[in-house]
Design a protein around this motif. Structure first.
Motif, PDB file in Angstrom:
ATOM      1  N   GLY A   1       7.707   8.067   9.507  1.00 18.34           N
ATOM      2  CA  GLY A   1       6.831   7.184   8.746  1.00 18.34           C
ATOM      3  C   GLY A   1       6.599   7.642   7.329  1.00 18.34           C
ATOM      4  O   GLY A   1       5.564   7.319   6.730  1.00 18.34           O
ATOM      5  N   SER A   2       7.567   8.375   6.763  1.00 19.34           N
ATOM      6  CA  SER A   2       7.376   8.970   5.437  1.00 19.34           C
ATOM      7  C   SER A   2       7.156   7.938   4.344  1.00 19.34           C
ATOM      8  O   SER A   2       6.555   8.229   3.308  1.00 19.34           O
ATOM      9  CB  SER A   2       8.580   9.844   5.069  1.00 19.34           C
TER      10      SER A   2
ATOM     11  N   ASN B   1       0.470   2.029   9.704  1.00 21.03           N
ATOM     12  CA  ASN B   1      -0.896   2.391  10.088  1.00 21.03           C
ATOM     13  C   ASN B   1      -1.735   2.874   8.912  1.00 21.03           C
ATOM     14  O   ASN B   1      -2.801   3.471   9.098  1.00 21.03           O
ATOM     15  CB  ASN B   1      -0.865   3.474  11.161  1.00 21.03           C
ATOM     16  N   GLY B   2      -1.263   2.637   7.679  1.00 21.10           N
ATOM     17  CA  GLY B   2      -2.004   3.046   6.502  1.00 21.10           C
ATOM     18  C   GLY B   2      -1.708   4.452   6.038  1.00 21.10           C
ATOM     19  O   GLY B   2      -2.336   4.940   5.089  1.00 21.10           O
ATOM     20  N   LEU B   3      -0.753   5.129   6.667  1.00 25.23           N
ATOM     21  CA  LEU B   3      -0.411   6.504   6.307  1.00 25.23           C
ATOM     22  C   LEU B   3       1.078   6.604   5.996  1.00 25.23           C
ATOM     23  O   LEU B   3       1.882   5.809   6.485  1.00 25.23           O
ATOM     24  CB  LEU B   3      -0.757   7.466   7.450  1.00 25.23           C
ATOM     25  N   ASP B   4       1.431   7.605   5.191  1.00 23.16           N
ATOM     26  CA  ASP B   4       2.832   7.887   4.896  1.00 23.16           C
ATOM     27  C   ASP B   4       3.227   9.165   5.625  1.00 23.16           C
ATOM     28  O   ASP B   4       3.466  10.216   5.015  1.00 23.16           O
ATOM     29  CB  ASP B   4       3.050   8.047   3.385  1.00 23.16           C
ATOM     30  N   ASP B   5       3.282   9.079   6.928  1.00 22.90           N
ATOM     31  CA  ASP B   5       3.542  10.272   7.737  1.00 22.90           C
ATOM     32  C   ASP B   5       4.113   9.843   9.079  1.00 22.90           C
ATOM     33  O   ASP B   5       3.958   8.693   9.496  1.00 22.90           O
ATOM     34  CB  ASP B   5       2.260  11.067   7.934  1.00 22.90           C
TER      35      ASP B   5
ATOM     36  N   ASN C   1       2.353   0.986   3.317  1.00 20.64           N
ATOM     37  CA  ASN C   1       2.128   1.546   4.642  1.00 20.64           C
ATOM     38  C   ASN C   1       1.286   0.636   5.530  1.00 20.64           C
ATOM     39  O   ASN C   1       0.810   1.049   6.591  1.00 20.64           O
ATOM     40  CB  ASN C   1       1.516   2.951   4.560  1.00 20.64           C
ATOM     41  N   VAL C   2       1.116  -0.603   5.090  1.00 18.44           N
ATOM     42  CA  VAL C   2       0.503  -1.653   5.908  1.00 18.44           C
ATOM     43  C   VAL C   2       1.362  -2.919   5.743  1.00 18.44           C
ATOM     44  O   VAL C   2       2.074  -3.067   4.754  1.00 18.44           O
ATOM     45  CB  VAL C   2      -0.950  -1.945   5.489  1.00 18.44           C
TER      46      VAL C   2
END
Length: 629
Positions: A121-122, A128-132, A188-189
């Protein structure tokens, strides 16, 4: 829905980090196999996922080995799994209705219409709102009620129940299809895909481009276009959905190529052709080169050819025909075309199911493998299996569909380290139903070299886990080989059982050390008056032939049986009158026992001395076996 948490069992030993090795299960008992069956499937780059007929989601293949992201949704470990494991959703999820497996990532839609993604998810591809990345499923942001979902390499997309298309992830090449803010680097969304409105019924994502089919059968594509994969006649990246074709029934996006199923039951493809991805009929696969920026029909799959379903991954594509056969074309490096070869093909070849008479109801393609859902709701896969992506309980690649995905199993992970003086042979592991080493193990794994991690995939049940040095390489524990039982409390030196459920991953850690076996010995002298060779026999448990061990000495010399596990033994000797050089004794050759015979019991590795055998008079002219109770 099986809501599971990783199970860790600890013993008080020093943790040593050991690299993973390639394994294979060599002995197994299939008793206890479950009746788990599947309703749908989708393949990722080097993993696969399937929805069971009960609505659970199971995944297998690469998890954190090749990609350290967690594409199986089971946590950080195992690195990979060659059997299906249940993905670990939160307690709100009761069942799964759709699944899409991508490149190091998986997304699913629940029966409640929510979407979850996990893995890489970089660039925000999890939504989910994150870059991870996440090793377990995370909820996609927003209140959208989802109907369809697709995840590729750098982008994920979905369709709402109202027919609107959304994408999230990287936008370097325009793969979000969101031109309201053309400067957006990534999201990220979920953001809406422009132009398409609320008329989208199917969507597909690839390496960095995506395509969608509307309710009026129009095909739109957008994103990366370096090899003409958009299909608009050039190689310029496309930031807003471009109309490519009409009369399209469905679309499947590969790495850098695209294929469309037409309403006339034919297939058109375009984009890169370096591995014959376009199915253009090139006779010699070595001549498959370049790329094509506009759609053209696949050889032998034109209008009216009877194609009902299409699916393609990075470099190969397959089609389900009206006669329920599967035809595939493109890259075949690992046998993913299923024709029994590893030759690329620009002409669709038929998957060879051999004597399997079941009908195919669905299929899916990965990068190096392909799977089919059969009409008995089992899955059969073929192609590369280095990461266990065929789900067959081993790591053996197959160029033909010869084995079903193995259900009813659990994944036990144990680390055994050989600290013994037995330096030759594999460190193997076995799952026993009891601690009786004389019994037959349920399953044995012999594929690990000295000091490596051991994996076992037994049927669901309760087991005692043994690690041993397979000195003679026969794939089974033999007396005298160094071994250690799994013990969850190292202080009591007692074996402990472990219980594994279907689709569960259980880690036994830290390291379990295999030391030299606590062994005893039996020593004595054979008292006799002869110039012939004397053979001394050791019997285990009773005095019935054949003996467990034998040694030869001269009269009045000493013998020594060493490295003996605790237990009961009997010792006898015979004089080799005809000097045949080995047993059993011939008629007329004298035989004598220690005692009447008398049992010799070894406890805690003790040494028994003065176990003397005396030949008196004629001795025993004929050897008669005795049954000792």
């Amino acid at each position: 829905m099986h809501i599971r948490k990783l199970a860790f069992t600890f013993i008080l030993l020093v943790l040593v980090v050991i690299p993973l090795a390639n394994v294979s299960s060599t002995t197994e008992n299939t008793t206890g196999r479950s009746t788990t069956t599947f309703a749908a499937l989708d393949l990722g780059y080097i993993h696969a996922c399937a929805i069971t007929t009960d609505g659970d989601l199971m995944c297998w293949g690469d998890n954190t080995d090749w990609y350290d992201y967690g594409a199986l949704g089971v946590g950080e470990y195992p690195y990979n799994s060659p059997i299906p494991l249940f993905s670990l959703f939160d307690e709100t999820v009761t069942s799964v209705s759709k699944v899409s497996a991508g490149d190091g990532r998986t997304c699913a839609i629940t029966s409640a219409g929510t979407a979850y993604c996990w893995g890489e998810g970089s660039y925000g591809e999890l939504g989910n709102g994150l870059d991870d990345y996440s090793h377990t499923p995370v909820l996609v942001s927003g209140t959208i009620n989802w109907a369809e979902i697709s995840t590729g390499t750098y982008v994920s997309c979905g369709i709402s129940t109202t027919g609107a298309a959304y994408c999230w992830g990287d936008n370097f090449y325009g793969e979000l299809g969101h031109v309201e803010d053309p400067a957006i680097a990534s999201s990220n969304v979920p953001v809406t895909v422009d132009t398409l409105g609320s008329n989208v019924r199917s969507i597909s994502t690839g390496y960095a481009h995506a395509c969608a089919v509307t309710t009026n059968n129009d095909l739109y594509c957008w994103g990366y276009n370096n090899r003409g994969q958009i299909g608009n006649g050039n190689t310029d990246n496309v930031f807003a959905p471009a109309l490519i074709l009409s009369d399209v029934a469905d679309v499947s996006v590969g790495g850098s190529h695209t294929c469309a199923l037409m309403t006339n039951e034919g297939i058109m493809c375009w984009g890169i052709n370096s591995d014959c991805q376009l199915g253009d009929g090139t006779a010699d696969p070595e001549n498959c080169t370049g790329y094509q920026t506009s759609p053209s029909y696949v050889t032998n799959l034109g209008s009216g050819s009877g194609v009902t379903v299409i699916d393609g991954d990075f470099d190969h594509t397959c089609a389900l025909m009206s006669d329920l056969s599967i035809k595939c074309w493109g890259w075949n490096y690992s046998g993913q075309l299923g024709d029994g070869t590893t030759n690329d093909s620009a002409i669709p070849v038929t998957v060879n199911f051999g004597s399997d008479t079941r009908e195919v109801t669905a299929f899916s393609t990965g990068e190096y493998h392909t799977c089919a859902l059969m009409n008995d709701n089992n899955i059969r896969c073929w192609g590369d299996n280095d990461s266990g992506e065929l789900g067959t309980g081993d790591y053996e690649s197959r160029i033909l569909p010869t084995a079903d995905v193995l259900t009813g199993r659990g994944h036990i992970y144990a680390r055994f380290y050989n600290s013994s003086s037995q330096t030759t042979g594999f460190v193997a592991s076995a799952a026993y139903s009891s601690t009786d080493l004389e019994s037959t193990p349920v399953i044995v794994n012999t594929g690990y070299s000295n000091g490596y991690i051991n994996e076992l995939f037994p049927p669901a049940g309760t087991y005692y886990i043994l690690g041993f040095v397979d000195v003679n390489g026969n794939g089974a524990y033999d007396k005298g080989e160094a071994y250690a039982w799994y013990d969850d409390d190292d202080s009591d030196q007692e074996p402990n059982s472990v219980t594994i459920s279907e689709g569960e991953y259980l880690e036994l850690s830290p390291m379990i050390y295999i030391n030299d076996p606590i062994a005893g010995s039996i020593q004595g002298t054979v008292i006799c008056d002869s110039t012939h060779t004397v053979f001394v026999d050791l019997y285990v448990g009773d005095a019935n032939p054949p003996p467990e061990e034998s040694t030869h000495i001269a009269c009045n010399e000493s013998y020594n049986f060493s490295n003996l596990p605790d237990g009961t033994y009997y010792v006898g000797a015979w004089i080799d009158l005809n000097e045949s050089g080995g047993g059993p004794p011939d008629d007329g050759e004298p035989y004598a026992w220690y005692g009447a015979p008398t049992a010799v019991t070894i406890i805690d590795g003790e040494t028994k001395t003065d176990i003397d055998i005396t030949f008196e008079g004629a001795g025993y002219a004929i050897f008669l076996p005795l049954i000792i109770h």
